[in-house]
Write an enzyme that holds these catalytic residues in place. Structure first.
Site, PDB file in Angstrom:
ATOM      1  N   TRP A  20       0.828  -1.203   0.000  1.00 20.19           N
ATOM      2  CA  TRP A  20       0.000   0.000   0.000  1.00 20.19           C
ATOM      3  C   TRP A  20       0.864   1.255   0.000  1.00 20.19           C
ATOM      4  O   TRP A  20       0.575   2.229  -0.707  1.00 20.19           O
ATOM      5  CB  TRP A  20      -0.947  -0.012   1.183  1.00 20.19           C
ATOM      6  CG  TRP A  20      -1.938   1.112   1.207  1.00 20.19           C
ATOM      7  CD1 TRP A  20      -2.206   1.936   2.262  1.00 20.19           C
ATOM      8  CD2 TRP A  20      -2.804   1.535   0.151  1.00 20.19           C
ATOM      9  NE1 TRP A  20      -3.174   2.835   1.925  1.00 20.19           N
ATOM     10  CE2 TRP A  20      -3.567   2.618   0.635  1.00 20.19           C
ATOM     11  CE3 TRP A  20      -3.000   1.101  -1.163  1.00 20.19           C
ATOM     12  CZ2 TRP A  20      -4.511   3.280  -0.153  1.00 20.19           C
ATOM     13  CZ3 TRP A  20      -3.943   1.758  -1.957  1.00 20.19           C
ATOM     14  CH2 TRP A  20      -4.685   2.834  -1.450  1.00 20.19           C
ATOM     15  N   GLY A  21       1.942   1.259   0.772  1.00 18.09           N
ATOM     16  CA  GLY A  21       2.834   2.406   0.794  1.00 18.09           C
ATOM     17  C   GLY A  21       3.464   2.649  -0.558  1.00 18.09           C
ATOM     18  O   GLY A  21       3.498   3.781  -1.063  1.00 18.09           O
TER      19      GLY A  21
ATOM     20  N   LYS B  64     -13.231  -3.193   9.460  1.00 23.24           N
ATOM     21  CA  LYS B  64     -13.688  -4.008   8.325  1.00 23.24           C
ATOM     22  C   LYS B  64     -12.773  -5.209   8.097  1.00 23.24           C
ATOM     23  O   LYS B  64     -13.201  -6.238   7.555  1.00 23.24           O
ATOM     24  CB  LYS B  64     -13.800  -3.164   7.062  1.00 23.24           C
ATOM     25  CG  LYS B  64     -12.541  -2.368   6.699  1.00 23.24           C
ATOM     26  CD  LYS B  64     -11.566  -3.100   5.835  1.00 23.24           C
ATOM     27  CE  LYS B  64     -10.332  -2.279   5.575  1.00 23.24           C
ATOM     28  NZ  LYS B  64      -9.341  -2.946   4.711  1.00 23.24           N
TER      29      LYS B  64
END
Length: 332
Positions: free
Chosen positions: A11-12, A190
C-alpha cells in the site's frame, strides 16, 4: 514539492508511486533493508510484480534524508508499527509538516485509533496538522489506475482539502470529511469482518451467509464506533461500508486470504507465513475486543474471529454459532 513517505509495503509503495506520478518528489523510506535493496536495483515490488516505480520515487533507509525539507509526511506502516516509527520521527526534531495517516487499525491495550496515537506522540499542538485517508482501495487496482474513491479526513478543514488536492487524479477520487475517528474506525474494523467472511466462503456456506456476516458486521462496527466518538453515519460511507465491501468481496485482500487459509485448516502462523504480509485484522481483533469489553458493547463476530485465531475454536462451529444466536429485533 517533497513528500516523505514512511513505509514501503504494497500500500505504501502504491500511494507513493501515485504521488510520484503526479510529479512530486517522493522519498520512500523503509526499515526493511532487503526490500530496499530489491527496489534500489530497479526491480518491481515483490507484492506488485506487474508495476514499475515512477522516475521521481526515491528509495531510502535513512529517515533523516526522507524527512529533510519535506512538505508532507505520509505513513503506511503497520498499525502495530506506527508508534515506534512516529517516535523515531519525533526524535529527529522535525516539526511542521502535516502528517497523513493511511494505516488502518486500533492499537492493542491502549485502544487508540491511529490519529490518537499520533497526537499522543507528537503532542496536542500537532493535532491540526494530522489527517487520514481511507476507503475501498486495493493496491493492485490503484496501480492499474482503475477508478477508485476514498475519503480524506482531518481535524483542520483546510488540511482535509489539501489532502484531497494532493492525492486526487482522474482515476483516484478523494472526498473530504471532518469525522477523523469515524473514517479511521471503519477502515480498522472491516478487516475483522473480512476474515469472518472468508472463513465462511472457505467452508462453503454461500453468498447468503456472507451477506448476513457483512450486514451484521457493519452493525457491529457502527455500535462500537460510538465508543470512540465517531458519527455512526460515517460508517455508511466509503470508509465504512465501501471499504467493508471491497475487503470482504475481494480475493486480493490479505485479510480475506488469511480467513480462507484458516478455513482450509492452516494455523494462524502458517497462514501469516504464506501471505508474507501483516494481517491487520488479526491484530485489530484483539484491540477491538478489548475496547468492546471496556465499554460493554457486544461484538459477536469479532469475538468469534478472536476465538478462532487465538483460542483454537473450530471455524465451522464458530460460524454456525453466530448464525444460531438468539434472534432479536433488528435495530440499525
Amino acid at each position: 514539492m517533497k513528500i516523505a513517505y514512511l513505509g514501503a509495503g504494497a500500500w505504501g509503495f502504491c500511494l507513493a508511486n501515485l504521488l510520484a506520478g503526479k510529479g512530486y518528489d517522493v522519498f520512500l523510506w523503509t526499515g526493511n533493508l532487503s526490500l530496499a535493496d530489491v527496489l534500489k536495483r530497479g526491480e518491481t515490488h515483490p507484492k506488485l510484480r506487474d508495476h514499475k516505480a515512477e522516475e521521481n520515487l526515491y528509495l531510502t533507509t535513512n529517515l533523516n534524508e526522507a524527512l529533510e525539507d519535506a512538505d508532507f509526511i505520509i505513513e503506511s506502516v503497520t498499525s502495530k508499527g506506527l508508534r515506534p516509527v512516529l517516535e523515531m520521527v519525533k526524535e529527529t526534531g522535525l516539526t511542521g509538516p502535516p502528517l497523513i495517516l493511511t494505516s488502518k487499525g486500533i492499537e492493542q491495550n491502549t485502544c487508540l485509533l491511529m490519529s490518537e496515537v499520533a497526537i499522543e506522540i507528537l503532542g496536542e499542538e500537532y493535532k491540526n496538522r494530522i489527517g487520514t485517508i481511507s476507503g475501498p482501495s486495493l493496491a493492485n487496482e490503484v496501480m492499474q489506475k482503475l477508478p477508485t474513491s476514498v475519503v480524506a479526513a482531518a481535524y483542520s478543514p483546510d488540511l482535509a482539502l489539501q489532502i484531497v488536492d494532493l492525492f486526487s487524479t482522474p482515476f483516484f477520487r478523494v472526498y473530504p470529511n471532518d469525522d477523523v475517528p469515524g473514517v479511521s474506525f471503519g477502515g480498522a474494523m472491516k478487516n475483522i469482518i473480512a476474515i469472518a467472511c472468508a472463513i465462511s466462503d472457505g467452508l462453503g456456506f454461500g453468498e447468503n451467509t456472507k451477506a448476513a456476516l457483512m450486514t451484521r458486521g457493519l452493525h457491529e462496527i457502527r455500535k462500537l464506533s460510538i465508543v470512540k466518538g465517531c458519527r455512526p453515519e460515517t460508517l455508511s460511507g466509503l470508509s465504512g461500508m465501501g471499504d467493508l465491501c471491497a475487503t470482504c468481496l475481494s480475493t486480493l485482500s490479505r485479510n480475506y486470504i488469511f480467513g480462507k487459509l484458516l478455513a482450509e485448516g492452516l494455523t494462524p502462523e502458517e497462514a501469516r507465513e504464506k501471505i508474507g504480509m501483516v494481517v491487520e485484522g488479526a491484530y485489530t481483533c484483539v484491540s477491538a475486543l478489548q475496547l468492546s469489553r471496556k465499554a460493554n458493547v457486544p461484538v459477536p463476530i469479532t469475538e468469534a474471529v478472536y476465538s478462532i485465531i487465538y483460542e483454537g475454536l473450530n471455524s465451522k462451529e464458530a460460524v454456525e454459532a453466530l448464525l444460531t444466536r438468539a434472534v432479536k429485533q433488528e435495530h440499525l
